[in-house]
Design a protein around this motif. Sequence first.
Motif, PDB file in Angstrom:
ATOM      1  N   TYR A  36      19.161  49.741  -9.652  1.00 59.08           N
ATOM      2  CA  TYR A  36      18.944  50.636  -8.536  1.00 59.08           C
ATOM      3  C   TYR A  36      18.329  51.920  -9.070  1.00 59.08           C
ATOM      4  CZ  TYR A  36      21.541  48.102  -4.909  1.00 59.08           C
ATOM      5  OH  TYR A  36      21.947  47.185  -3.965  1.00 59.08           O
ATOM      6  N   GLU A  42      19.364  61.686  -2.416  1.00 61.73           N
ATOM      7  CA  GLU A  42      19.191  60.428  -1.688  1.00 61.73           C
ATOM      8  C   GLU A  42      20.175  59.406  -2.227  1.00 61.73           C
ATOM      9  OE1 GLU A  42      14.328  60.857  -1.101  1.00 61.73           O
ATOM     10  OE2 GLU A  42      15.217  58.955  -1.729  1.00 61.73           O
ATOM     11  N   GLY A  43      20.373  58.328  -1.467  1.00 59.24           N
ATOM     12  CA  GLY A  43      21.205  57.248  -1.965  1.00 59.24           C
ATOM     13  C   GLY A  43      20.418  56.343  -2.892  1.00 59.24           C
TER      14      GLY A  43
ATOM     15  N   TYR B  33      29.999  49.378   3.423  1.00 58.62           N
ATOM     16  CA  TYR B  33      30.749  49.741   2.224  1.00 58.62           C
ATOM     17  C   TYR B  33      30.923  51.254   2.135  1.00 58.62           C
ATOM     18  CZ  TYR B  33      28.463  45.311   0.977  1.00 58.62           C
ATOM     19  OH  TYR B  33      27.969  44.035   0.980  1.00 58.62           O
ATOM     20  N   TYR B  35      31.395  53.905  -1.201  1.00 58.83           N
ATOM     21  CA  TYR B  35      31.424  54.111  -2.641  1.00 58.83           C
ATOM     22  C   TYR B  35      31.754  55.578  -2.920  1.00 58.83           C
ATOM     23  CZ  TYR B  35      28.928  49.713  -3.639  1.00 58.83           C
ATOM     24  OH  TYR B  35      28.561  48.401  -3.765  1.00 58.83           O
ATOM     25  N   PHE B  90      29.169  57.685  -0.851  1.00 56.24           N
ATOM     26  CA  PHE B  90      28.010  56.959  -0.314  1.00 56.24           C
ATOM     27  C   PHE B  90      28.489  55.813   0.565  1.00 56.24           C
ATOM     28  CE2 PHE B  90      24.470  58.817  -2.518  1.00 56.24           C
ATOM     29  CZ  PHE B  90      24.996  59.287  -3.715  1.00 56.24           C
ATOM     30  N   SER B  94      24.803  45.847   4.040  1.00 55.38           N
ATOM     31  CA  SER B  94      24.026  44.675   3.641  1.00 55.38           C
ATOM     32  C   SER B  94      24.016  43.690   4.794  1.00 55.38           C
ATOM     33  CB  SER B  94      24.591  44.032   2.374  1.00 55.38           C
ATOM     34  OG  SER B  94      25.888  43.542   2.587  1.00 55.38           O
ATOM     35  N   GLN B 103      22.121  45.723  -0.995  1.00 54.95           N
ATOM     36  CA  GLN B 103      22.869  46.780  -0.338  1.00 54.95           C
ATOM     37  C   GLN B 103      21.963  47.999  -0.156  1.00 54.95           C
ATOM     38  OE1 GLN B 103      26.741  47.590  -2.058  1.00 54.95           O
ATOM     39  NE2 GLN B 103      27.141  45.414  -2.400  1.00 54.95           N
ATOM     40  N   PHE B 105      21.783  51.991   0.802  1.00 55.34           N
ATOM     41  CA  PHE B 105      22.676  53.136   0.726  1.00 55.34           C
ATOM     42  C   PHE B 105      22.232  54.280   1.634  1.00 55.34           C
ATOM     43  CE2 PHE B 105      25.661  52.429  -2.797  1.00 55.34           C
ATOM     44  CZ  PHE B 105      25.161  51.258  -3.307  1.00 55.34           C
ATOM     45  N   GLY B 106      23.224  55.009   2.129  1.00 50.26           N
ATOM     46  CA  GLY B 106      22.966  56.253   2.817  1.00 50.26           C
ATOM     47  C   GLY B 106      22.701  57.368   1.819  1.00 50.26           C
ATOM     48  N   PRO B 107      22.406  58.582   2.298  1.00 50.83           N
ATOM     49  CA  PRO B 107      22.031  59.688   1.412  1.00 50.83           C
ATOM     50  C   PRO B 107      23.205  60.349   0.703  1.00 50.83           C
ATOM     51  CG  PRO B 107      21.980  60.408   3.672  1.00 50.83           C
ATOM     52  CD  PRO B 107      22.257  58.941   3.708  1.00 50.83           C
TER      53      PRO B 107
END
Lengths: 111, 114
Positions: A36, A42-43, B33, B35, B90, B94, B103, B105-107
């Motif tokens: 990743y 940002e994510g 999810y 995290y 986070f 998915s 997956q 992810f958000g910011p």
Amino acid sequence: DQQVKQNSPSLSVQEGRISILNCDYTNSMFDYFLWYKKYPAEGPTFLISISSIKDKNEDGRFTVFLNKSAKHLSLHIVPSQPGDSAVYFCAIRIRAQKLVFGQGTRLTINP
Amino acid sequence: DTAVSQTPKYLVTQMGNDKSIKCEQNLGHDTMYWYKQDSKKFLKIMFSYNNKELIINETVPNRFSPKSPDKAHLNLHINSLELGDSAVYFCASSPTATSTDTQYFGPGTRLTVL
């Protein structure tokens, strides 16, 4: 006990050269590996993955190599571009959708 | 057209307070999810829901309670906040709980407990 480790917290590479990011894991039973990429504020975003039945997977400038005997994963970026400057996380699938991430390597591409 | 969104982006609060972080995804995914990224930068899974059903529940203090009102939302409520809860949280989603699904992810939400 960390199951996946990225031992280099940072890496600096000249634009146009190859960037190599490394990741080590502990358990030979792990069967799916991912990288990743994360920009500030940002994510993480998915970059590339590899299954344990392969030893290489390529997607454009990005190639992931898997050395199962050494329990080592690497990401090659060639040629490196300024937009590649980010934090890169390797991740392994433990079970189902449970991913375990390394602590990341900050890559800086210098013009 | 944000895919995975979180609110708030920043949250500063005092020890002992109760707070919530909201997450929404507009991707039509079944699985969501939470995290936590701690000060050492490790990103660790806390919870996962599939179609509003809890499927992953890691060793997390029971002060943390996820709530999924529908499959597009997964909120995180934290009771009696402690200094050690300071981290970036986070949310991710998915398509399904299938292991090879990507997956998204958000910011992130940066929580600071004073």
